[in-house]
Design a protein around this motif. Structure first.
Motif, short mmCIF file in Angstrom:
data_model
loop_
_atom_site.label_atom_id
_atom_site.label_comp_id
_atom_site.label_asym_id
_atom_site.label_seq_id
_atom_site.Cartn_x
_atom_site.Cartn_y
_atom_site.Cartn_z
N GLY A 49 43.71 29.58 29.97
CA GLY A 49 43.73 30.72 29.06
C GLY A 49 43.96 32.05 29.75
N GLU A 50 43.19 33.03 29.35
CA GLU A 50 43.35 34.40 29.86
C GLU A 50 43.09 34.43 31.36
N ALA A 51 42.13 33.64 31.81
CA ALA A 51 41.80 33.59 33.24
C ALA A 51 43.01 33.14 34.07
N ALA A 52 43.78 32.23 33.50
CA ALA A 52 44.97 31.74 34.20
C ALA A 52 45.97 32.87 34.41
N GLU A 53 46.12 33.70 33.38
CA GLU A 53 47.04 34.84 33.49
C GLU A 53 46.59 35.80 34.60
N ARG A 54 45.28 36.05 34.63
CA ARG A 54 44.75 36.96 35.66
C ARG A 54 44.90 36.35 37.04
N LEU A 55 44.67 35.05 37.13
CA LEU A 55 44.80 34.35 38.41
C LEU A 55 46.22 34.49 38.93
N LYS A 56 47.18 34.34 38.03
CA LYS A 56 48.59 34.43 38.41
C LYS A 56 48.90 35.80 39.01
N LYS A 57 48.30 36.84 38.40
CA LYS A 57 48.57 38.21 38.85
C LYS A 57 47.92 38.52 40.20
N CYS A 58 46.94 37.71 40.62
CA CYS A 58 46.26 37.95 41.88
C CYS A 58 47.11 37.57 43.09
#
Lengths: 116, 344
Positions: B245-254
């Motif tokens: 979910g949203e966490a995956a999107e944030r992980l990608k941006k890291c």
């Protein structure tokens, strides 16, 4: 006499042994060398199970020499451990060089094919 | 991935934690680990050692070197920077220099110009040696600036007003010494034609003769054959738990772009490590408290990604081969010295 000889020919390698110590502990002085040979040779010598200790230090930044210490467990003279280290390092370089060249050739032929 | 904290991990991975880097040093020496035979084994080394070319052109080279220790990989890198010989301008004889560039600055600038000449064709020149065809390359730079009679009266453009007001490396002319012209069918010249050496105004002139000699980067950086030579260890990124979910999107941006990709599985967004190699380890992940414990960051200890950028004097693959030969030469020298000492 020895001094004159040294003046004519720049020294490359010296061996220093503390008084009373046996052949298993030697400090080699490698002139005109630094971490490049020092560290790679230290690694190769430390890979020898007969060696108890191996390390080097650069005596002073403005002196281009290193003190290279080898201590063995007693069975093998330090000089032989040092020599084996050099030979092993030489073997590594030989293998790396041939592998590298083969890899370059392979890349070049592959590239030529795709160009055509 | 080896289990975090395991012996395997300690031996083979450099771990990047939140507050520091762990397992930095090589520890696989005999006597350090029970149950491992860490003595030097040539066969095992030759079996595991690999070189993969990633990209090669005239001036740059990227390749992977796998199965070697940092001590030796670093020796190659250090030799590339400082001990592979090239030819560079060493002496400048100034016959006339009325430009605003002072003699010593001009000489320094000339020294830094890469000269396209195979150093293997030459010998080192010692202080007492005479200059001859085998140890010296001679160049002449003779140029005088003048007004352009064809220039328009109202023009204020120096390119139009003056002739020869820009001195480029292409103005350096090779002056063969001895039998160089007959023996060497090579055309010695600066690698780049468009290096600006000085700017002149009408009446000013430069008349210098240069002697190039063979040297190494240890002595002066102008002899260094590479613009840069470096390596990095292969990154390894492992997701310890599924990130959705949203966490995956944030992980990608890291991470650097291309490292993490997001897949749709049963209508859910799920993060996946696509290509860890691209990552630069920005450590951004450690600013997200909910994410930092879900990933494990490490580098593979014996996987070196070399990148070599040549100055153009020699192709980068030749430089690497030469560097390896230099290290072999060092070993050879000390082996011979050892032999001669033992004879005495």
């Amino acid at each position: 006499m020895g001094d004159e000889e040294e003046k004519q020919q720049p020294r490359v390698l010296q061996m220093v042994r503390a008084e009373g110590s046996d052949k298993s502990c030697v400090t080699f002085v490698l002139h005109n060398e630094d971490h490049t040979l020092g560290n790679s040779l230290r690694y190769m010598i430390m890979k020898n199970p007969e060696v108890e200790f191996c390390g080097y230090s650069i005596t002073h930044p403005s002196e281009s020499k290193i003190n290279f210490r080898v201590q063995t467990r007693g069975g093998l003279p330090a000089v032989e451990a040092f020599q084996k280290g050099l030979e092993d390092l030489m073997g590594v370089c030989q293998h790396v060089l041939s592998t590298f060249k083969a890899s370059v050739e392979e890349y070049k032929t592959k590239n030529d094919e795709t160009m055509e | 991935m080896a289990a975090p904290g395991s012996v395997e991990e300690m031996r083979n991975r450099v771990v990047l934690g939140e507050f520091g880097v762990r397992n930095v040093h090589t520890t696989d020496f005999p006597g350090n680990y029970s149950g491992y035979n860490d003595a030097w084994d040539k066969q095992r080394f030759e079996k595991n050692f690999k070189v993969d070319m990633i990209h090669m052109d005239e001036s740059t080279l990227e390749f992977d070197m796998v199965g070697i220790d940092a001590a030796i990989a670093n020796a190659f890198r250090r030799i590339l920077l400082a001990e592979v010989p090239t030819m560079a301008v060493e002496k400048v004889f100034v016959y006339n220099n009325t430009s605003i560039v002072q003699d010593e600055i001009l000489a320094h600038r000339l020294g830094l110009i890469p000269i396209c000449a195979d150093p293997r064709l030459f010998e080192y020149k010692s202080e007492e040696d005479e200059c001859d065809e085998i140890n010296t390359l001679q160049f002449q730079l003779k140029i005088k600036c003048s007004r352009n009679p064809q220039a328009a009266r109202e023009s204020s453009d120096p390119n139009e007003l003056y002739i020869n007001h820009k001195v480029y490396s292409k103005h350096m002319e090779w002056v063969p010494l001895g039998s160089q012209a007959d023996n060497m069918n090579a055309n010695f010249r600066p690698v780049h034609d468009d290096i600006l050496i000085a700017q002149l105004r009408p009446g000013q002139e430069i008349d210098v003769l240069m002697h190039c000699v063979k040297g190494i980067g240890k002595d002066h950086a102008k002899f260094s054959p590479v613009a840069t030579a470096s390596y990095r260890l292969l990154p390894e990124i492992t997701l310890l738990q599924p990130v959705e979910g949203e966490a995956a999107e944030r992980l990608k941006k890291c991470f650097s772009s291309g490292v993490i990709e997001i897949e749709e599985i049963k209508g859910k967004k799920v993060a996946r490590v696509a290509n860890a190699r691209l990552d630069t380890f920005s450590r951004e992940i450690f600013r997200h408290d909910d994410l930092k414990n879900l990933v494990h960051l490490a580098r593979v200890r014996d996987h070196y990604i070399f990148s070599v950028e040549s100055t153009g004097i020699l192709p980068p693959d030749v430089l690497v081969s030469e560097a390896i030969k230099v290290l072999m030469g060092k070993c050879q020298r000390f082996l011979e010295e050892l032999k001669s000492i033992q004879k005495k």
